[in-house]
Design a protein around this motif. Structure first.
Motif, PDB file in Angstrom:
ATOM      1  N   ARG A  95       4.612   9.482   7.137  1.00  0.00           N
ATOM      2  CA  ARG A  95       4.578   9.501   5.672  1.00  0.00           C
ATOM      3  C   ARG A  95       5.275  10.752   5.189  1.00  0.00           C
ATOM      4  NH1 ARG A  95      -0.428  10.943   2.670  1.00  0.00           N
ATOM      5  NH2 ARG A  95       0.023  10.727   0.469  1.00  0.00           N
ATOM      6  N   ASP A  98      11.614  10.459   1.053  1.00  0.00           N
ATOM      7  CA  ASP A  98      12.926   9.944   1.432  1.00  0.00           C
ATOM      8  C   ASP A  98      14.013  10.781   0.758  1.00  0.00           C
ATOM      9  OD1 ASP A  98      13.014   9.160  -1.227  1.00  0.00           O
ATOM     10  OD2 ASP A  98      12.752   7.021  -0.814  1.00  0.00           O
ATOM     11  N   ASP A 100      15.593  10.295  -1.870  1.00  0.00           N
ATOM     12  CA  ASP A 100      15.472  10.342  -3.331  1.00  0.00           C
ATOM     13  C   ASP A 100      14.211  11.065  -3.794  1.00  0.00           C
ATOM     14  OD1 ASP A 100      17.829   8.838  -3.616  1.00  0.00           O
ATOM     15  OD2 ASP A 100      16.716   6.964  -3.308  1.00  0.00           O
ATOM     16  N   GLU A 102      11.162  10.180  -3.043  1.00  0.00           N
ATOM     17  CA  GLU A 102      10.033   9.260  -3.153  1.00  0.00           C
ATOM     18  C   GLU A 102       9.216   9.283  -1.861  1.00  0.00           C
ATOM     19  OE1 GLU A 102       9.106   7.450  -5.763  1.00  0.00           O
ATOM     20  OE2 GLU A 102      10.762   8.251  -6.977  1.00  0.00           O
ATOM     21  N   VAL A 103       7.885   9.169  -2.014  1.00  0.00           N
ATOM     22  CA  VAL A 103       7.014   9.148  -0.841  1.00  0.00           C
ATOM     23  C   VAL A 103       7.098   7.778  -0.183  1.00  0.00           C
ATOM     24  CG1 VAL A 103       4.652   9.381   0.005  1.00  0.00           C
ATOM     25  CG2 VAL A 103       5.457  10.841  -1.858  1.00  0.00           C
ATOM     26  N   ARG A 104       7.406   7.764   1.109  1.00  0.00           N
ATOM     27  CA  ARG A 104       7.482   6.531   1.878  1.00  0.00           C
ATOM     28  C   ARG A 104       6.497   6.618   3.041  1.00  0.00           C
ATOM     29  NH1 ARG A 104      12.489   4.034   1.237  1.00  0.00           N
ATOM     30  NH2 ARG A 104      11.609   2.356   2.519  1.00  0.00           N
ATOM     31  N   GLN A 105       6.022   5.465   3.460  1.00  0.00           N
ATOM     32  CA  GLN A 105       5.089   5.417   4.585  1.00  0.00           C
ATOM     33  C   GLN A 105       5.462   4.235   5.477  1.00  0.00           C
ATOM     34  OE1 GLN A 105       0.869   6.362   3.992  1.00  0.00           O
ATOM     35  NE2 GLN A 105       0.361   4.426   4.983  1.00  0.00           N
ATOM     36  N   ALA A 106       5.466   4.460   6.785  1.00  0.00           N
ATOM     37  CA  ALA A 106       5.839   3.404   7.720  1.00  0.00           C
ATOM     38  C   ALA A 106       4.970   3.475   8.970  1.00  0.00           C
ATOM     39  CB  ALA A 106       7.313   3.524   8.106  1.00  0.00           C
ATOM     40  N   GLU A 137       6.743  -1.321   6.691  1.00  0.00           N
ATOM     41  CA  GLU A 137       6.775  -0.432   5.532  1.00  0.00           C
ATOM     42  C   GLU A 137       5.474  -0.599   4.756  1.00  0.00           C
ATOM     43  OE1 GLU A 137       9.011   1.735   4.696  1.00  0.00           O
ATOM     44  OE2 GLU A 137      10.683   1.224   6.030  1.00  0.00           O
ATOM     45  N   GLN A 138       4.829   0.501   4.421  1.00  0.00           N
ATOM     46  CA  GLN A 138       3.536   0.455   3.748  1.00  0.00           C
ATOM     47  C   GLN A 138       3.591   1.179   2.413  1.00  0.00           C
ATOM     48  OE1 GLN A 138       0.844   2.211   6.602  1.00  0.00           O
ATOM     49  NE2 GLN A 138       0.706   0.334   7.805  1.00  0.00           N
ATOM     50  N   ILE A 139       2.649   0.841   1.556  1.00  0.00           N
ATOM     51  CA  ILE A 139       2.538   1.513   0.252  1.00  0.00           C
ATOM     52  C   ILE A 139       1.628   2.723   0.427  1.00  0.00           C
ATOM     53  CG2 ILE A 139       1.786   1.309  -2.134  1.00  0.00           C
ATOM     54  CD1 ILE A 139       2.333  -1.684  -1.948  1.00  0.00           C
ATOM     55  N   PRO A 140       2.120   3.929   0.199  1.00  0.00           N
ATOM     56  CA  PRO A 140       1.285   5.126   0.372  1.00  0.00           C
ATOM     57  C   PRO A 140       0.131   5.148  -0.620  1.00  0.00           C
ATOM     58  CG  PRO A 140       3.613   5.688   0.202  1.00  0.00           C
ATOM     59  CD  PRO A 140       3.473   4.256  -0.212  1.00  0.00           C
TER      60      PRO A 140
END
Length: 210
Positions: A95, A98, A100, A102-106, A137-140
């Motif tokens: 987590r 990215d 841009d 933005e917080v991403r989680q995988a 890909e998950q929603i943080p």
């Protein structure tokens, strides 16, 4: 295989597993200790020298507030006394930000296919290919961690802030009072092996009746 060779192989297996576990800790010292300086690494995101991957990984960890990395199912097959083919399964939850911001989680699952070399008595990775078996890909979580974890403290943190880095600095003082009341330990301390105060049958010292 004789006893000495069996013991040597067990020690080699444990050294290889320890190397894999150090890698998962992922601070700079641990990462560097897992690879030989001339090692090759294929992580797809970075394919080339292990040094290049280490620099890449450290830059990711700096921007990643939460990373969980686990290794299981370690299969070690010795090619020679100084080479081993090692397959290990991994699960990684990553987590961070990215490009841009933005917080991403995988959630990543896969296998490390490693060639280990033993040099001067030490096992490290000489070649690594990462095989990916699952990507999700998950929603943080939208809630900030302080609120989400609540009283469940401390929260894991990168080096050097995680509590694990303070363990080696701690010393537990010896407390003689902690063993008071234990007759067994008291007797052992003076080299006695009497069992008279325990539930052991005692031989009668009475003279037999005539």
């Amino acid at each position: 295989m004789d006893q000495a060779k069996k013991i040597a192989e067990l020690l080699d297996r444990e050294a290889i597993r320890d190397c894999l576990y150090r890698y998962c800790r992922a601070d700079e010292a641990a990462l560097r200790s897992a690879y030989w300086p001339d090692a090759h690494d294929n992580h797809r995101a970075n394919c080339g020298s292990a040094e290049g991957f280490i620099r890449f990984a450290l830059s990711v960890f700096k921007s990643g507030p939460r990373n969980i990395h686990q290794i299981t199912n370690v299969l070690i097959e010795f090619i020679s006394s100084a080479e081993a083919a090692v397959e290990s399964y991994f699960t990684a939850l990553q987590r961070g930000l990215d490009n841009d911001g933005e917080v991403r989680q995988a959630l990543l699952c896969g296998r490390y296919c490693d060639l280990f070399h033993k040099r001067e008595g030490e096992w490290r990775i000489a070649e690594r290919t990462v095989v990916y078996d699952w990507l999700e890909e998950q929603i943080p979580p939208a809630v900030v961690e302080a609120e989400r974890f609540g009283k469940r403290q401390p929260i894991g943190a990168p080096h050097p802030h995680d509590p694990v880095y303070t363990l080696k600095k701690r010393r537990i003082p010896f407390r003689p009072d902690a063993v008071k009341g234990s007759e067994w330990e008291a007797a052992s301390a003076v080299g006695k092996t009497e069992y008279t105060n325990f539930a052991m049958p005692q031989r009668s010292r009475r003279k037999p009746a005539r």
